[in-house]
Design an enzyme around this catalytic site. Structure first.
Site, PDB file in Angstrom:
ATOM      1  N   LYS A  86     115.256  58.944   6.495  1.00 28.33           N
ATOM      2  CA  LYS A  86     115.582  58.438   7.967  1.00 28.33           C
ATOM      3  C   LYS A  86     116.924  58.266   7.965  1.00 28.33           C
ATOM      4  O   LYS A  86     117.376  58.528   9.156  1.00 28.33           O
ATOM      5  CB  LYS A  86     114.577  57.360   8.109  1.00 28.33           C
ATOM      6  CG  LYS A  86     114.656  56.519   9.592  1.00 28.33           C
ATOM      7  CD  LYS A  86     115.427  55.214   9.212  1.00 28.33           C
ATOM      8  CE  LYS A  86     115.608  54.774  10.606  1.00 28.33           C
ATOM      9  NZ  LYS A  86     116.273  53.363  10.606  1.00 28.33           N
ATOM     10  N   ASP A 105     110.824  56.640  11.402  1.00 30.05           N
ATOM     11  CA  ASP A 105     110.338  55.309  10.459  1.00 30.05           C
ATOM     12  C   ASP A 105     108.942  55.162  10.938  1.00 30.05           C
ATOM     13  O   ASP A 105     108.330  55.688  11.801  1.00 30.05           O
ATOM     14  CB  ASP A 105     111.470  54.484  10.860  1.00 30.05           C
ATOM     15  CG  ASP A 105     111.704  54.041  12.176  1.00 30.05           C
ATOM     16  OD1 ASP A 105     110.729  54.402  13.092  1.00 30.05           O
ATOM     17  OD2 ASP A 105     112.505  53.125  12.410  1.00 30.05           O
TER      18      ASP A 105
END
Length: 401
Positions: A279, A298
């Site tokens: 991420k 996320d």
């Protein structure tokens, strides 16, 4: 003492570039968690650090206004230049003679005027580059809205959410701070990082501004302990070790060089650094390395996919794995195209609590039947497979509801 500039006090010291609000909204773009250096210092006025300079930005319907403040070193240099221009010291036979400046020679250009003009050109280009104003955001919104009726609803309210093109070092080390964190706390961490390791730039209304630390400053062996004392916790070690690894293994220009390699190669290279997962690597790729197809995923984005797009390829998983990250990213890339990361950021911005009042004020929520009718009318269908793959080859995008 210098003060934060306000456009209403007079536009004489301000400069501007043409930019419609539909192409850029400062209030959304600078506060949606891309950069953590900007603060609203007066209504509609944002002050922050970019490119080693302190800026205040504001906008009217068709103009982006900006003012750049003189840094401490520049102030000292300007004072020295004035003294040198006003009084020249000539040494001869042991004597020092003072000659006060008269009118400049006709065949001489005022170097300060030339430098000021050059600075204005450089700063305007820096601003265009930072906001990537060459990208026609309105055209992209139309493309995304045509492919996605949910996006079209959001886009009518959240116009002008534009991706920043940040300095790769600042972006990387800011996002290392984002692990298990929220925007306001990240802002505080980044501010302390700059105050303690960055060079001072200027002071406005009792507020001191600092440049982002260099890789060398971050890599120093004393940094981890200092940052732990400042409340960075386990992130302190990641910050220092990542900086040291970059300098020891790759060199100063490595991060900048990742702009010139393919997206997946850049992302995998970043993931070799301590504290950098998929991420964070995607955030850095999207927000500083010219990879508009990067879609940071996320738990927040995962919920958007399930809630608003009925994404079901996760098979009831409770944790976000690398495989699921790829599947969700691929789903949005297929839906939105090569600038999928930009479109994702519009939805991410729209889902932040701080902006919910915008939705409420415009009655975004519509009856389910009306939303479904809009999708049918636009003949846009989305396809979801249980394993997250598209097994049917079609020329047009389709949805299985």
């Amino acid at each position: 003492m210098a003060k934060h500039a306000v456009l209403s006090s007079g536009a004489k010291m301000w400069r501007s570039v043409a930019c419609l609000k539909s192409e850029l909204r400062l209030d959304l773009t600078l506060a949606c968690g891309q950069s953590f250096r900007w603060k609203e210092t007066a209504e509609g006025h944002w002050t922050g650090v970019m490119g080693g300079r302190v800026w205040t930005l504001t906008q009217t319907d068709d103009t982006l206004w900006y003012q750049v403040y003189t840094n401490q070193d520049e102030q000292k240099e300007a004072g020295d230049n004035k003294r040198r221009a006003g009084v020249s010291l000539q040494e001869g036979n042991g004597a020092v003679k003072k000659r006060f400046k008269g009118a400049p020679w006709k065949d001489e250009e005022d170097p300060q005027a030339v430098t000021a003009e050059q600075n204005r050109d450089v700063e305007a280009e820096m601003l265009r580059d930072y906001f990537q104003l060459h990208v026609k955001l309105g055209d992209l919104y139309k493309e995304w809205g045509a492919a996605d009726c949910h996006f079209k609803q959001i886009a009518d309210i959240f116009t002008g959410v534009r991706m920043l093109r940040q300095d790769p070092t600042e972006c990387l080390f800011s996002f290392i701070c984002t692990s298990n964190n929220h925007i306001s706390r990240i802002q505080g961490m980044v501010e302390r990082l700059c105050q303690n390791l960055g060079a001072p730039l200027c002071q406005l209304d009792q507020t001191s501004y600092y440049d982002f630390p260099t890789l060398s400053a971050l890599a120093d062996s004393s940094v981890e302990a200092r940052l732990r004392d400042l409340g960075f916790g386990y992130r302190a070690r990641f910050l220092q070790q990542s900086a040291k690894q970059i300098l020891d293994t790759h060199g100063l220009q490595w991060l900048e060089g990742l702009r010139r390699v393919p997206y997946l190669e850049a992302r995998d290279a970043l993931r070799t650094l301590p504290g950098v997962g998929t991420k964070v690597a995607d955030c850095v790729c999207l927000m500083s390395l010219d990879k508009p197809e990067a879609v940071p995923v996320d738990t927040h984005v995962w919920q958007i996919a399930k809630r608003d797009y009925k994404y079901a390829a996760d098979n009831g998983q409770k944790s976000l794995t690398d495989k699921l990250h790829k599947q969700i990213g691929d789903f949005f890339r297929k839906l939105w195209g090569p600038y999928a990361g930009w479109a994702h950021s519009v939805l991410f911005c729209a889902d932040l609590k701080k902006f919910q009042s915008l939705k409420e004020a415009t009655h975004l929520k519509q009856p389910k039947e009306e939303e479904e009718e809009k999708c049918r009318a636009s003949k846009i269908k989305r396809e979801f497979d249980g394993d997250g793959t598209n097994k049917k080859k079609r020329k047009k995008m389709s949805v299985k509801k």
